[in-house]
Write an enzyme that holds these catalytic residues in place. Structure first.
Site, mmCIF file in Angstrom:
data_model
loop_
_atom_site.group_PDB
_atom_site.id
_atom_site.type_symbol
_atom_site.label_atom_id
_atom_site.label_comp_id
_atom_site.label_asym_id
_atom_site.label_seq_id
_atom_site.Cartn_x
_atom_site.Cartn_y
_atom_site.Cartn_z
ATOM 1 N N LYS A 35 47.065 24.036 35.585
ATOM 2 C CA LYS A 35 46.490 23.553 34.325
ATOM 3 C C LYS A 35 47.118 24.202 33.098
ATOM 4 O O LYS A 35 47.038 23.672 32.004
ATOM 5 C CB LYS A 35 44.976 23.719 34.322
ATOM 6 C CG LYS A 35 44.440 25.129 34.297
ATOM 7 C CD LYS A 35 42.933 25.066 34.505
ATOM 8 C CE LYS A 35 42.321 26.436 34.664
ATOM 9 N NZ LYS A 35 41.672 26.957 33.488
ATOM 10 N N THR A 38 52.686 26.354 31.457
ATOM 11 C CA THR A 38 53.840 26.915 32.167
ATOM 12 C C THR A 38 53.414 27.420 33.546
ATOM 13 O O THR A 38 52.244 27.726 33.766
ATOM 14 C CB THR A 38 54.447 28.097 31.375
ATOM 15 O OG1 THR A 38 53.386 28.980 30.999
ATOM 16 C CG2 THR A 38 55.168 27.619 30.124
ATOM 17 N N GLY A 182 36.743 50.740 29.646
ATOM 18 C CA GLY A 182 37.120 50.681 31.069
ATOM 19 C C GLY A 182 38.401 51.448 31.328
ATOM 20 O O GLY A 182 39.442 51.148 30.735
ATOM 21 N N ASP A 315 43.850 36.198 44.183
ATOM 22 C CA ASP A 315 42.724 36.823 43.484
ATOM 23 C C ASP A 315 41.405 36.097 43.737
ATOM 24 O O ASP A 315 40.338 36.674 43.507
ATOM 25 C CB ASP A 315 42.980 36.831 41.963
ATOM 26 C CG ASP A 315 43.897 37.960 41.520
ATOM 27 O OD1 ASP A 315 44.487 38.638 42.383
ATOM 28 O OD2 ASP A 315 44.021 38.167 40.294
ATOM 29 N N HIS A 447 70.954 63.116 47.557
ATOM 30 C CA HIS A 447 70.787 64.167 46.545
ATOM 31 C C HIS A 447 71.722 63.905 45.383
ATOM 32 O O HIS A 447 72.875 63.552 45.612
ATOM 33 C CB HIS A 447 71.114 65.535 47.160
ATOM 34 C CG HIS A 447 71.074 66.633 46.144
ATOM 35 N ND1 HIS A 447 69.884 67.166 45.683
ATOM 36 C CD2 HIS A 447 72.072 67.266 45.459
ATOM 37 C CE1 HIS A 447 70.148 68.107 44.790
ATOM 38 N NE2 HIS A 447 71.472 68.183 44.627
HETATM 39 C C1 LIG Z 1 47.284 42.455 32.018
HETATM 40 C C2 LIG Z 1 47.487 42.332 33.507
HETATM 41 C C3 LIG Z 1 48.465 43.069 34.127
HETATM 42 C C4 LIG Z 1 48.665 42.959 35.494
HETATM 43 N N1 LIG Z 1 49.649 43.707 36.062
HETATM 44 C C5 LIG Z 1 49.876 43.597 37.386
HETATM 45 C C6 LIG Z 1 50.934 44.320 37.995
HETATM 46 O O1 LIG Z 1 51.677 45.056 37.334
HETATM 47 N N2 LIG Z 1 51.136 44.177 39.332
HETATM 48 C C7 LIG Z 1 50.341 43.362 40.096
HETATM 49 O O2 LIG Z 1 50.561 43.278 41.305
HETATM 50 N N3 LIG Z 1 49.318 42.671 39.545
HETATM 51 C C8 LIG Z 1 49.085 42.755 38.216
HETATM 52 N N4 LIG Z 1 48.079 42.007 37.649
HETATM 53 C C9 LIG Z 1 47.261 41.157 38.533
HETATM 54 C C10 LIG Z 1 48.003 39.851 38.871
HETATM 55 O O3 LIG Z 1 48.338 39.187 37.686
HETATM 56 C C11 LIG Z 1 47.137 38.993 39.763
HETATM 57 O O4 LIG Z 1 46.748 39.723 40.894
HETATM 58 C C12 LIG Z 1 47.905 37.746 40.223
HETATM 59 O O5 LIG Z 1 48.325 36.981 39.123
HETATM 60 C C13 LIG Z 1 47.025 36.888 41.144
HETATM 61 O O6 LIG Z 1 47.755 35.774 41.559
HETATM 62 P P1 LIG Z 1 47.035 34.410 41.953
HETATM 63 O O7 LIG Z 1 48.148 33.493 42.321
HETATM 64 O O8 LIG Z 1 45.968 34.662 42.914
HETATM 65 O O9 LIG Z 1 46.318 33.894 40.617
HETATM 66 P P2 LIG Z 1 46.782 33.687 39.114
HETATM 67 O O10 LIG Z 1 48.041 34.390 38.812
HETATM 68 O O11 LIG Z 1 45.595 33.999 38.286
HETATM 69 O O12 LIG Z 1 47.117 32.141 39.028
HETATM 70 C C14 LIG Z 1 46.147 31.157 39.189
HETATM 71 C C15 LIG Z 1 46.565 29.913 38.424
HETATM 72 O O13 LIG Z 1 45.693 28.859 38.788
HETATM 73 C C16 LIG Z 1 45.494 28.032 37.652
HETATM 74 N N5 LIG Z 1 44.262 27.277 37.849
HETATM 75 C C17 LIG Z 1 42.983 27.751 37.955
HETATM 76 N N6 LIG Z 1 42.119 26.752 38.192
HETATM 77 C C18 LIG Z 1 42.867 25.617 38.222
HETATM 78 C C19 LIG Z 1 42.546 24.252 38.429
HETATM 79 N N7 LIG Z 1 41.294 23.852 38.668
HETATM 80 N N8 LIG Z 1 43.548 23.341 38.377
HETATM 81 C C20 LIG Z 1 44.833 23.740 38.156
HETATM 82 N N9 LIG Z 1 45.184 25.010 37.967
HETATM 83 C C21 LIG Z 1 44.216 25.941 38.009
HETATM 84 C C22 LIG Z 1 45.411 29.037 36.518
HETATM 85 O O14 LIG Z 1 45.705 28.401 35.279
HETATM 86 C C23 LIG Z 1 46.458 30.058 36.916
HETATM 87 O O15 LIG Z 1 47.704 29.806 36.305
HETATM 88 C C24 LIG Z 1 47.865 42.083 36.271
HETATM 89 C C25 LIG Z 1 46.873 41.321 35.649
HETATM 90 C C26 LIG Z 1 46.683 41.427 34.288
HETATM 91 C C27 LIG Z 1 45.634 40.591 33.634
#
Ligand SMILES: Cc1cc2nc3c(=O)[nH]c(=O)nc-3n(C[C@H](O)[C@H](O)[C@H](O)COP(=O)(O)OP(=O)(O)OC[C@H]3O[C@@H](n4cnc5c(N)ncnc54)[C@H](O)[C@@H]3O)c2cc1C
Length: 468
Positions: A35, A38, A182, A315, A447
């Site tokens: 959604k 990008t 936090g 996640d 080293h």
């Molecule tokens: C500031 C910050 C820093 C971070 N730094 C790190 C790091 O250094 N290392 C690390 O390992 N992790 C880091 N994380 C955590 C990491 O970003 C997440 O663990 C990771 O992105 C999870 O991946 P995912 O594919 O489960 O979900 P996401 O990356 O959250 O992607 C889910 C996608 O699903 C889309 N979506 C949701 N519902 C719908 C729908 N109904 N229809 C279509 N699309 C939808 C969303 O728009 C989103 O783009 C960080 C997070 C944050 C916020």
């Protein structure tokens, strides 16, 4: 354009896009619905990548005002142009999100831009970003919708003065005083960015320690180092409200266990109390997809939800909220759906905090081993005794290896120090292969490298470190 697929993935974050690519590699016809405008999800757009760009840039700035003079490098008039730094970060994000679009094209994954809802098992209805609706038929559906910012009750995030991590990656100027609510990983990383650029940083944390879940000895050292860098910690303290009616924010805090309230004035408040699974609007309740008590989608070991043909990863399900955990689950479910073996070893998922110094860990902490009643031996080696760290003026921190007292098998490795995030990879590989501390101790390490501290910590498990 056919609307029938072997697999429809919902969400193009690291879990979803990696799953889609692997499934396509394995011969499936795949669509991935996103959604956001990008690809790349939270991680590439508002998470890992932009935060690491700002951490890298701000670390160089801090270094210019720090050790460079000691090394004979005269850097005059070093200053920060926030707008340019943001443009640098945005360029890095675009490079990464465009990279996913390229990979989709290369692997023939069809990206579908819009918001998905599962109308029925095998049927995904997409409200298209360009307008209209498209229905995708799918033999299997993987939900990879990720997570979202956890709100703080009574505090409204406006992303300008009261910000989440997303707003903290977009500030227009360096705040005079930043209050971080936090003391978790994201809050400390973003606090470091703005602290290095000149903000006074106060961290308010409900618990009486920072980075809960991380080995307590490491957390203590980490807190001491951050304090030296200028962080002010208010532990055992809760934020009860933030008033934004005046020029300065008024953040009301009180002792976690109750007591007199106090007001802290701030320019920006960053609310960073965690993230929660994002599953809204998918129609999961109507389908009967079960959630757990924290709103995460329940899955079995094969990522199957309570409804046939619907799987979930990343996640949105249980486990550490980390990009590489989501990616590994994406690969595993794609392989399982292709009839191959796919699994994730949850005992060996490294975690990294990208501050300076970095903190990295894999496996169990001392507290977890004690709670589980497992007898262990500790090998520790400080970077003050590592030649490369000494010459680089980067002597903060140590490596700690925890090994089974009977078998010597490595149970956990914890590193605080420069480049800990890269060094932890050695520990992860060792643990994946069931290595003993002795195995690492007998492995030749180049080293002079910081990795010699890992070998020395392994030697220290047996009480025979050489340089200490
Ligand atoms: C500031 C910050 C820093 C971070 N730094 C790190 C790091 O250094 N290392 C690390 O390992 N992790 C880091 N994380 C955590 C990491 O970003 C997440 O663990 C990771 O992105 C999870 O991946 P995912 O594919 O489960 O979900 P996401 O990356 O959250 O992607 C889910 C996608 O699903 C889309 N979506 C949701 N519902 C719908 C729908 N109904 N229809 C279509 N699309 C939808 C969303 O728009 C989103 O783009 C960080 C997070 C944050 C916020």
């Amino acid at each position: 354009m056919s609307d029938s697929f072997d697999l429809v993935v919902i969400g193009a974050g690291p879990g979803g896009y990696v799953c889609a690519i692997r499934a396509a590699q394995l011969g499936m016809k795949v669509a991935c619905v996103e959604k956001r405008a990008t690809l790349g999800g939270t991680c590439l757009n508002v998470g890992c990548i932009p935060s690491k760009a700002l951490l890298h840039a701000s670390e160089l700035y801090a270094e210019a005002n720090g050790h460079l003079a000691e090394m004979g490098i005269v850097a005059r008039d070093v200053s920060v142009d926030v707008a340019k730094m943001m443009a640098f970060k945005d360029k890095g994000v675009k490079g990464n999100t465009d990279g996913v679009a390229f990979l989709f094209k290369k692997n023939k994954v069809e990206p579908v831009h819009g918001t998905a809802r599962i109308a029925a098992p095998g049927k995904v209805e997409v409200s298209l970003a360009a307008g209209g609706t498209r229905v995708l038929e799918a033999r299997n559906i993987v939900v990879a919708t990720g997570s979202d910012v956890m709100p703080l009750p009574g505090v409204e995030i406006d992303e300008t003065r009261i910000v989440s991590s997303t707003g903290a990656l977009e500030l227009k100027e360096v705040p005079g005083h930043l209050v971080v609510v936090g003391a978790g990983i994201i809050g400390l990383e973003l606090g470091s960015v703005w602290g290095r650029l000149g903000s006074k940083v106060t961290v308010v944390e409900f618990l009486d320690r920072i980075t809960p879940g991380i080995d307590a000895e490491v957390a203590k050292t980490f807190q001491r180092i951050l304090k030296k860098q200028g962080f002010d910690f208010r532990l055992g303290t809760k934020v009860t409200g933030i008033d934004k009616t005046r020029k300065h924010l008024k953040v009301t805090v009180e002792p976690a266990q109750g007591g007199d309230a106090e007001v802290i004035e701030a320019d920006i408040a960053l609310v960073c109390i965690g993230r929660r699974p994002y599953t809204q609007g998918l129609g999961l309740a109507d389908l009967g997809v079960a959630l757990d008590d924290r709103g995460r989608i329940r899955t079995d070991r094969g990522f199957k939800t309570s409804v046939d043909g619907i799987y979930a990863i990343g996640d949105a399900i249980a486990g550490p909220m980390l990009a590489h955990k989501a990616e590994d689950e994406g690969v595993a479910i794609a392989e399982l759906l292709a009839g191959r073996a796919g699994h994730v070893n949850y005992g060996v998922i490294p975690g990294v905090i990208y501050t300076a110094p970095e903190v990295a860990y894999v496996g169990r902490s001392e507290e977890e081993l004690k709670d589980a009643g497992i007898a262990y031996r500790v090998g520790k080696f400080p970077f003050t005794a590592n030649g490369r760290a000494k010459v680089n003026l980067q002597t903060d921190g140590f490596v700690k290896i925890l090994a089974d007292a009977t078998t010597d098998r490595i149970l956990g490795v914890h590193i605080i120090g420069t480049d800990a995030g890269n060094m932890i990879a050695e520990a992860a590989v060792a643990m994946e292969f069931g290595a003993s501390a002795e195995d690492v101790a007998r492995t030749c390490h180049a080293h002079p490298t910081l990795t010699e501290a890992v070998k020395e910590a392994a030697l220290a498990v047996d009480g025979r470190a050489l340089h200490m």
